[in-house]
Design an enzyme around this catalytic site. Structure first.
Site, PDB file in Angstrom:
ATOM      1  N   HIS A 111       6.972  -6.039 -24.062  1.00 49.09           N
ATOM      2  CA  HIS A 111       6.512  -6.620 -22.750  1.00 49.09           C
ATOM      3  C   HIS A 111       4.965  -5.222 -22.966  1.00 49.09           C
ATOM      4  CE1 HIS A 111       4.617  -7.062 -18.623  1.00 49.09           C
ATOM      5  NE2 HIS A 111       4.243  -5.530 -18.318  1.00 49.09           N
ATOM      6  N   HIS A 153      -0.927  -8.712 -15.344  1.00 49.43           N
ATOM      7  CA  HIS A 153      -1.036  -8.001 -15.087  1.00 49.43           C
ATOM      8  C   HIS A 153      -0.554  -7.575 -16.522  1.00 49.43           C
ATOM      9  CE1 HIS A 153       3.842  -5.866 -14.304  1.00 49.43           C
ATOM     10  NE2 HIS A 153       3.176  -5.954 -15.593  1.00 49.43           N
TER      11      HIS A 153
HETATM   12  P1  13P Z   1       9.065   0.760 -16.575  1.00 47.19           P
HETATM   13  O1  13P Z   1       8.324   2.033 -16.681  1.00 47.19           O
HETATM   14  O2  13P Z   1      10.371  -0.084 -15.287  1.00 47.19           O
HETATM   15  O3  13P Z   1       9.296   0.109 -17.821  1.00 47.19           O
HETATM   16  O4  13P Z   1       7.902  -0.435 -15.946  1.00 47.19           O
HETATM   17  C1  13P Z   1       6.653  -0.373 -16.699  1.00 47.19           C
HETATM   18  C2  13P Z   1       6.116  -1.814 -16.522  1.00 47.19           C
HETATM   19  O5  13P Z   1       5.122  -1.905 -16.812  1.00 47.19           O
HETATM   20  C3  13P Z   1       6.494  -2.847 -15.339  1.00 47.19           C
HETATM   21  O6  13P Z   1       5.929  -4.438 -15.093  1.00 47.19           O
HETATM   22 ZN    ZN Z   2       4.183  -4.166 -16.484  1.00 46.32          ZN
END
Ligand code: 13P
Ligand code: ZN
Length: 280
Positions: free
Chosen positions: A140, A211
């Site tokens: 991600h 996002h």
């Molecule tokens: P984390 O730091 O919990 O991995 O969250 C970052 C993020 O991109 C949430 O979508």
């Molecule tokens: Zn994120």
């Protein structure tokens, strides 16, 4: 041997650095998880602490019972992963029910796995099943060009896939199944995980509106390469749209059919709709 000497750990942290260098990981943005091979788990097993308490995942993933994952920590910066993997990442084990995990290594200064663990693990469960165990990486990232497109394109799989495919000839060869799009949702929970993992049944790429993006792949290289390809195409599309709202010429539906034949890929017909005004 240290856990950090293992080849998969080095591949994992290198991918974190590569993503940071691309500008996809401001602060703690983004997260990475890797389903370890049995021989990789075996290699580091003597160095794992398997006495810590089980914690709820926040999702049910019975298809991942007993698996080990390397994961980034919540609130940790990708920028720092290469400097101190034991602080920023963890190895976790999934219990026999697929409802709980425990930390076996890493996060030495405290913390927990990424807040997107439900999405990662539900995606892993789907991809493990569909790919016959070949897919091991879920990534991600907060990819700025793809995020920008979610403000101007309709949030439809057909539109994102077709527009991004059109920007570079090799795109449909790299992701012939296309791209799924998730409307804006609250991140970090089961609900967005359910929607995303549903899309992962069809696609290797899911865009989260306003996002970022999720990609799935067999190894670090192909998963990073997939994210990189989609994001680069999104960048080209933004350049094109910045210059002119209309394309003078483009790759047509007919061109895509020729490409599919030449490269022996199957492109779903629903992405090959006619775009009269632009193709004449
Ligand atoms: P984390 O730091 O919990 O991995 O969250 C970052 C993020 O991109 C949430 O979508
Ligand atoms: Zn994120």
């Amino acid at each position: 041997m240290n856990v950090t000497d293992a080849k998969f750990v080095q591949g994992f942290v290198r991918m974190c650095s590569d993503g940071w260098e691309q500008g996809w990981h401001e602060r703690n943005g983004g997260n990475l998880t890797y389903r370890m091979k049995p021989e990789e788990a075996q290699e580091v097993m003597p160095l794992l602490d398997r006495t810590r308490p089980w914690q709820p995942i926040g999702a049910d993933v019975p298809g991942l019972a007993g698996e080990f994952f390397m994961v980034t920590g919540s609130g940790k910066f990708f920028r720092n992963a290469v400097l101190d993997p034991a602080d920023t990442t963890a190895i976790i084990e999934i219990d026999d029910s697929g409802k709980n995990y425990r930390i076996c290594w890493g996060l030495v200064n405290g913390g927990r796995p990424t807040s997107e663990l439900p999405s990662h693990l539900m995606n892993h469960e789907v991809k493990k099943e569909i790919s016959g165990g070949r897919h091991r990486v879920i990534y991600h990232a907060h990819t700025p060009n793809t995020i920008a497109l979610t403000f101007v394109l309709p949030l439809k799989d057909e539109v994102f896939t077709r527009e991004i495919w059109e920007m570079m000839t090799e795109c449909p060869v790299i992701f012939p199944d296309g791209i799924g799009v998730v409307d804006w949702m609250v991140p970090g929970g089961r609900e967005i995980a359910v929607v995303t993992s549903e899309l992962m049944k069809k696609y290797d790429v899911a865009v989260w509106a306003h996002h970022g993006m999720f990609c799935s792949g067999e190894d670090f290289d192909t998963t990073f390469g997939l994210m990189h390809t989609v994001e680069k195409s999104a960048q080209i599309l933004l350049k094109v749209l910045s210059v002119s709202p209309v394309k003078r010429q483009t790759i047509t539906a007919r061109n895509f059919r020729d490409l599919a034949e030449a490269f022996h890929v199957t492109l779903p017909e629903r992405f090959l709709y006619e775009k009269q005004a632009e193709e004449e």
